[in-house]
Design a protein around this motif. Structure first.
Motif, short mmCIF file in Angstrom:
data_model
loop_
_atom_site.label_atom_id
_atom_site.label_comp_id
_atom_site.label_asym_id
_atom_site.label_seq_id
_atom_site.Cartn_x
_atom_site.Cartn_y
_atom_site.Cartn_z
N TRP A 63 0.84 -1.20 0.00
CA TRP A 63 0.00 0.00 0.00
C TRP A 63 0.87 1.25 0.00
O TRP A 63 1.86 1.31 0.74
CB TRP A 63 -0.86 0.06 1.26
CG TRP A 63 -1.85 -1.03 1.40
CD1 TRP A 63 -2.45 -1.75 0.40
CD2 TRP A 63 -2.39 -1.55 2.63
NE1 TRP A 63 -3.32 -2.66 0.93
CE2 TRP A 63 -3.30 -2.56 2.29
CE3 TRP A 63 -2.20 -1.24 3.96
CZ2 TRP A 63 -4.01 -3.27 3.24
CZ3 TRP A 63 -2.90 -1.94 4.92
CH2 TRP A 63 -3.81 -2.95 4.56
N THR A 64 0.50 2.23 -0.78
CA THR A 64 1.24 3.49 -0.80
C THR A 64 0.36 4.57 -1.41
O THR A 64 -0.60 4.27 -2.12
CB THR A 64 2.55 3.35 -1.59
OG1 THR A 64 3.20 4.62 -1.64
CG2 THR A 64 2.31 2.87 -3.01
N GLU A 65 0.70 5.83 -1.10
CA GLU A 65 0.02 6.95 -1.76
C GLU A 65 0.92 7.53 -2.85
O GLU A 65 0.51 8.39 -3.61
CB GLU A 65 -0.33 8.03 -0.73
CG GLU A 65 -1.47 7.59 0.18
CD GLU A 65 -1.68 8.56 1.33
OE1 GLU A 65 -2.18 9.66 1.08
OE2 GLU A 65 -1.33 8.19 2.47
N ALA A 70 7.36 3.19 0.92
CA ALA A 70 8.46 3.55 1.82
C ALA A 70 9.46 2.42 1.98
O ALA A 70 10.66 2.66 2.11
CB ALA A 70 7.87 3.95 3.19
N ILE A 71 8.99 1.17 1.95
CA ILE A 71 9.89 0.02 2.11
C ILE A 71 10.84 -0.08 0.92
O ILE A 71 12.04 -0.26 1.08
CB ILE A 71 9.07 -1.29 2.28
CG1 ILE A 71 8.33 -1.27 3.62
CG2 ILE A 71 9.97 -2.52 2.18
CD1 ILE A 71 7.42 -2.46 3.87
N CYS A 72 10.30 0.08 -0.29
CA CYS A 72 11.14 -0.01 -1.50
C CYS A 72 12.12 1.16 -1.59
O CYS A 72 13.18 1.04 -2.21
CB CYS A 72 10.27 -0.07 -2.75
SG CYS A 72 9.53 -1.70 -3.01
N LEU A 73 11.75 2.32 -0.98
CA LEU A 73 12.63 3.50 -1.05
C LEU A 73 13.74 3.46 0.00
O LEU A 73 14.67 4.27 -0.05
CB LEU A 73 11.80 4.78 -0.88
CG LEU A 73 10.93 5.17 -2.08
CD1 LEU A 73 10.07 6.38 -1.73
CD2 LEU A 73 11.78 5.46 -3.30
N GLY A 99 9.39 -7.50 13.43
CA GLY A 99 10.64 -6.75 13.57
C GLY A 99 11.87 -7.58 13.26
O GLY A 99 13.00 -7.16 13.54
N GLN A 100 11.70 -8.76 12.70
CA GLN A 100 12.80 -9.70 12.49
C GLN A 100 13.29 -9.72 11.05
O GLN A 100 14.12 -10.54 10.69
CB GLN A 100 12.36 -11.13 12.86
CG GLN A 100 11.90 -11.28 14.29
CD GLN A 100 13.05 -11.19 15.27
OE1 GLN A 100 14.03 -11.89 15.17
NE2 GLN A 100 12.92 -10.28 16.23
N TYR A 101 12.77 -8.84 10.20
CA TYR A 101 13.13 -8.88 8.78
C TYR A 101 13.38 -7.47 8.27
O TYR A 101 12.57 -6.57 8.51
CB TYR A 101 12.00 -9.54 7.98
CG TYR A 101 12.28 -9.60 6.50
CD1 TYR A 101 13.23 -10.48 5.99
CD2 TYR A 101 11.61 -8.77 5.62
CE1 TYR A 101 13.50 -10.52 4.63
CE2 TYR A 101 11.88 -8.80 4.26
CZ TYR A 101 12.83 -9.68 3.77
OH TYR A 101 13.10 -9.72 2.43
N LYS A 102 14.48 -7.28 7.57
CA LYS A 102 14.81 -5.94 7.09
C LYS A 102 15.18 -5.93 5.60
O LYS A 102 16.01 -5.14 5.17
CB LYS A 102 15.97 -5.36 7.92
CG LYS A 102 15.57 -4.98 9.35
CD LYS A 102 14.59 -3.81 9.36
CE LYS A 102 13.94 -3.63 10.73
NZ LYS A 102 12.67 -2.90 10.65
N GLY A 103 14.58 -6.84 4.82
CA GLY A 103 14.85 -6.87 3.39
C GLY A 103 13.68 -6.30 2.60
O GLY A 103 12.84 -5.58 3.13
N ARG A 104 13.63 -6.61 1.30
CA ARG A 104 12.55 -6.15 0.43
C ARG A 104 11.37 -7.13 0.48
O ARG A 104 11.51 -8.24 1.01
CB ARG A 104 13.06 -6.06 -1.02
CG ARG A 104 14.21 -5.11 -1.23
CD ARG A 104 13.76 -3.67 -1.14
NE ARG A 104 12.87 -3.28 -2.22
CZ ARG A 104 13.29 -2.85 -3.42
NH1 ARG A 104 14.57 -2.75 -3.67
NH2 ARG A 104 12.41 -2.50 -4.35
#
Lengths: 198, 198
Positions: A63-65, A70-73, A99-104
């Motif tokens: 979801w984004t406006e 924000a995750i991809c950016l 909170g255990q994952y910080k990838g795409r």
């Protein structure tokens, strides 16, 4: 529904379309809303109607406006080289909450289901190959739900991906806080299969 | 709440104001609503916002879009000479659903609660005397919930009504489909007290 004023009937019907809301819950909601001020009702209508402005991220389907979410950016996520594939945005949100994952991420939009006419073109699957190449993804974590269709979709993804990419599936077993006594046989089977030296 | 687009946050906050809806359910609702068409979202906003047009019946306090509600306008109910006093509109609706009552209603809007500053003037109690006289009410059924405040309100009503009016309270006992084993001691006490020859 009994002989209620039209505005009440309309509101009950509208609220009854929400998941988990039957006619009884909808009427309870309407009862509460009759105590709201006109400005509060207006605010509610604007906030829910505002969902019409929501878009899907052009890269991952989140979801984004904006055109991209924000995750991809996030440059640290882009550098991770890890892609987590999920069925729905709500699955993405559940993983984010851990909170255990910080990838795409890549939101497929469902799983393959030939009987319902859901093939690779109905999902964000054809774009996945480009994504993996363009973003230099080295590891793919398949976080699809365990079901016949989920399993088949995982097999399909593994099949179409270039050989250099490591493909992993999330672990299945006993949930934390669960009780063996009440666990279904399939999960117990998986938990035994996936045991680790201790 | 995690870093979600503002329109999602606004919708989650708005839906979270509904009774029985926490942040998790609200997010589940938003997930479903993201699959709605823009016209469906608009329809939802109009239907819920339309509750601002709802009024209270000038006679009984029931929901209506006219000055007087459909129940009060029904001549057969007016001729019954029976008035059922309830706390909330939702109690009235529950009694209507039973199909066992065909008299008039009066919605108090709560019960007497001196600690919370709810006196006779905060309820539809002062108008009750006029209602009883004007509509030639011979019997009043008190359908207030069993609580300290409900009991006190029943006592108050009995006290202020003219002596010629029969005042009755709904029966308390074991609910149909209930199980003695799981019934609370207060209800069992009431059920024993209210036994009838068989």
């Amino acid at each position: 529904m009994m002989d209620l004023p039209p505005v009440v009937k309309n509101a009950v019907t509208a609220l009854g379309r929400l998941p988990g809301v039957g006619e009884k819950s909808a009427l309870r909601m309407v009862t509460a809303m009759t105590h709201w001020r006109a400005s509060e009702l207006q605010q509610f209508a604007i906030a829910t109607g505002g969902l019409a402005d929501l878009r899907e991220c052009g890269h991952c389907g989140m979801w984004t406006e904006e055109p991209v979410c924000a995750i991809c950016l996030d440059p640290r996520r882009a550098e991770s080289g890890i892609l987590c594939v999920v069925e729905q945005v709500s699955d993405l949100l559940a993983i984010e909450r851990s909170g255990q994952y910080k990838g795409r991420f890549l939101v497929l939009g469902g799983v393959l289901n030939p009987l319902l006419g859901v093939g690779p073109d109905q999902l964000r699957l054809t774009a996945m190959g480009d994504f993996v190449q363009r973003e230099h993804i080295q590891t793919i974590i398949l976080a699809l739900n365990p079901s016949v269709e989920g399993d088949a979709t995982c097999a399909y993804i593994k099949h179409v991906l270039p050989a250099g990419v490591a493909v992993e599936r999330i672990g299945f077993g006993m949930p934390i806080g669960g009780s063996l006594e009440y666990l279904d046989p399939m999960t117990i089977g998986k938990a035994l299969e996936n045991r680790k030296s201790f």
